[in-house]
Design a protein around this motif. Structure first.
Motif, short mmCIF file in Angstrom:
data_model
loop_
_atom_site.label_atom_id
_atom_site.label_comp_id
_atom_site.label_asym_id
_atom_site.label_seq_id
_atom_site.Cartn_x
_atom_site.Cartn_y
_atom_site.Cartn_z
N VAL A 172 0.84 -1.21 0.00
CA VAL A 172 0.00 0.00 0.00
C VAL A 172 0.87 1.25 0.00
O VAL A 172 0.61 2.21 -0.73
CB VAL A 172 -0.94 0.00 1.22
CG1 VAL A 172 -1.68 1.34 1.32
CG2 VAL A 172 -1.95 -1.14 1.13
N ILE A 173 1.93 1.25 0.80
CA ILE A 173 2.83 2.40 0.86
C ILE A 173 3.48 2.63 -0.50
O ILE A 173 3.57 3.76 -1.00
CB ILE A 173 3.91 2.19 1.94
CG1 ILE A 173 3.26 2.15 3.32
CG2 ILE A 173 4.97 3.29 1.88
CD1 ILE A 173 4.21 1.79 4.44
N PHE A 174 3.93 1.54 -1.14
CA PHE A 174 4.54 1.65 -2.47
C PHE A 174 3.54 2.17 -3.49
O PHE A 174 3.89 2.96 -4.38
CB PHE A 174 5.10 0.30 -2.92
CG PHE A 174 6.32 -0.14 -2.17
CD1 PHE A 174 7.08 0.75 -1.45
CD2 PHE A 174 6.72 -1.48 -2.20
CE1 PHE A 174 8.22 0.35 -0.76
CE2 PHE A 174 7.85 -1.89 -1.52
CZ PHE A 174 8.61 -0.97 -0.80
N MET A 175 2.28 1.72 -3.38
CA MET A 175 1.24 2.19 -4.30
C MET A 175 1.03 3.70 -4.16
O MET A 175 0.90 4.41 -5.17
CB MET A 175 -0.08 1.45 -4.02
CG MET A 175 -0.07 -0.01 -4.43
SD MET A 175 -1.54 -0.91 -3.82
CE MET A 175 -2.80 -0.28 -4.94
N LEU A 176 1.00 4.19 -2.93
CA LEU A 176 0.79 5.62 -2.70
C LEU A 176 1.95 6.44 -3.25
O LEU A 176 1.74 7.48 -3.89
CB LEU A 176 0.60 5.88 -1.21
CG LEU A 176 -0.68 5.34 -0.58
CD1 LEU A 176 -0.69 5.59 0.93
CD2 LEU A 176 -1.92 5.96 -1.22
N ILE A 177 3.17 5.97 -3.00
CA ILE A 177 4.35 6.70 -3.49
C ILE A 177 4.40 6.68 -5.02
O ILE A 177 4.54 7.72 -5.68
CB ILE A 177 5.64 6.10 -2.90
CG1 ILE A 177 5.67 6.29 -1.39
CG2 ILE A 177 6.87 6.74 -3.54
CD1 ILE A 177 6.83 5.60 -0.70
N GLY A 178 4.29 5.47 -5.59
CA GLY A 178 4.34 5.33 -7.04
C GLY A 178 3.21 6.07 -7.74
O GLY A 178 3.41 6.73 -8.76
N GLY A 179 1.99 5.98 -7.18
CA GLY A 179 0.85 6.64 -7.78
C GLY A 179 0.97 8.15 -7.77
O GLY A 179 0.63 8.83 -8.75
N THR A 180 1.46 8.68 -6.65
CA THR A 180 1.65 10.14 -6.55
C THR A 180 2.64 10.61 -7.61
O THR A 180 2.43 11.64 -8.27
CB THR A 180 2.16 10.52 -5.15
OG1 THR A 180 1.21 10.09 -4.17
CG2 THR A 180 2.35 12.02 -5.04
N LEU A 181 3.72 9.84 -7.82
CA LEU A 181 4.73 10.23 -8.81
C LEU A 181 4.19 10.11 -10.24
O LEU A 181 4.50 10.95 -11.09
CB LEU A 181 5.97 9.35 -8.64
CG LEU A 181 6.77 9.57 -7.35
CD1 LEU A 181 7.93 8.59 -7.26
CD2 LEU A 181 7.29 11.01 -7.27
N VAL A 182 3.38 9.09 -10.50
CA VAL A 182 2.82 8.93 -11.85
C VAL A 182 1.89 10.08 -12.19
O VAL A 182 1.97 10.69 -13.27
CB VAL A 182 2.08 7.58 -11.98
CG1 VAL A 182 1.22 7.56 -13.25
CG2 VAL A 182 3.08 6.44 -12.04
N PHE A 183 0.99 10.42 -11.27
CA PHE A 183 0.08 11.54 -11.52
C PHE A 183 0.84 12.85 -11.63
O PHE A 183 0.50 13.71 -12.45
CB PHE A 183 -0.98 11.62 -10.42
CG PHE A 183 -2.10 10.63 -10.58
CD1 PHE A 183 -2.98 10.73 -11.66
CD2 PHE A 183 -2.29 9.60 -9.68
CE1 PHE A 183 -4.02 9.83 -11.82
CE2 PHE A 183 -3.32 8.69 -9.83
CZ PHE A 183 -4.20 8.80 -10.90
#
Length: 286
Positions: A172-183
């Motif tokens: 979940v933490i990786f998803m939040l970090i990666g998703g924030t960077l993608v957007f």
């Protein structure tokens, strides 16, 4: 004179002075903290406006939640995903988008910066242009949307009966970090295009606001072609579908949890397009 040439000349001239030298010794973190402090103070001058805007952000995302709710009143399962599992998926996507919009709002409104000639002023400063654009607009009113996402996330955790482990929390933490960077990368593309068009292109909203909307369901529900596009072109699936399958126990491949860490690779072409735009920037005047 091109944007690149002017940037080099002006920065050299500015850096020779005491003010320029002093500015260069201020760390980016200290400067960003100062920007944040100034914007918080500015927002608190109009507390009612801030509160109403935050509530508005909460209600907008709540309307989307109601759409999911009523659909699952009719159809109890979508492509094998239950209501609580979809809420878990949607809440994580909404948190990713809200974080990106809060810190990268300056890129989303960059067309006005170029059109008014304000980017010329950014070029003569010693700090990096991307940093300055990021720090110029920190949208704290997105806390309303974030609150909605947290409420859905807590409910999804309680109802989905996921057996949480350290690796799943890490996912979940990786998803939040990666998703924030993608957007944030998509916002950067939007800003880079403004160097050539002066106005923002509305079709880019398909990749930002649109992604937030269709991100409420796992990407695979839209078909194989969309899943491939969201895996190899704009990596939404890396920050949503694959790690979600691991969290929900639908796929035992443990390395799925690390896929969001590949998403920042998407920033490389985004940054390349930005640099291309800066090199070819011609002042829009004032």
């Amino acid at each position: 004179m091109s944007g690149k040439e002017r940037m080099g000349v002006d920065r050299s001239a500015d850096g020779t002075g005491k003010n320029g030298a002093a500015a260069c010794h201020v760390s980016a973190l200290q400067l960003y903290r100062k920007y944040l402090q100034i914007q918080v103070q500015s927002m608190m001058q109009y507390k009612t406006s801030f509160l109403l805007t935050a509530i508005g952000q909460f209600l907008v995302s709540f309307n989307v939640f109601l759409g999911v709710f009523f659909m699952f009143r009719r159809f109890h399962v979508v492509e094998g995903f239950t209501y609580s599992e979809v809420l878990l998926c949607f809440s994580i996507t909404l948190m990713e988008f809200s974080l990106a919009e809060a810190v990268a709002r300056g890129f989303d409104t960059f067309s006005g910066t170029v059109r008014k000639g304000e980017f010329d002023r950014i070029l003569v400063r010693p700090k990096n242009e991307i940093f300055q654009v990021l720090a110029s607009r920190i949208e704290l009113t997105r806390i309303g949307r974030m609150l909605q996402a947290i409420v859905m996330f807590v409910y999804g955790i309680a109802e989905s009966q996921v057996e949480w482990t350290f690796l799943k929390v890490l996912a979940v933490i990786f998803m939040l970090i990666g998703g924030t960077l993608v957007f944030a990368g998509i916002f950067l593309i939007y800003a880079a295009i403004c160097f050539f068009t002066l106005e923002g292109l509305e079709f880019m909203n398909v990749l930002t606001d649109g992604a937030r909307e269709y991100g409420k369901y796992p990407v695979n529900v839209y078909g194989k072609r969309v899943l491939q596009f969201c895996t190899f072109v704009v990596p939404y699936a890396l920050i949503q579908y694959y790690p979600l399958c691991y969290i929900l126990g639908r796929d035992s491949r443990w390395w799925y949890l690390f896929l969001p860490l590949l998403a920042p690779v998407f920033l490389i072409p985004c940054y390349g397009l930005w640099r291309f735009g800066v090199r070819h920037y011609a002042s829009a005047g004032s």
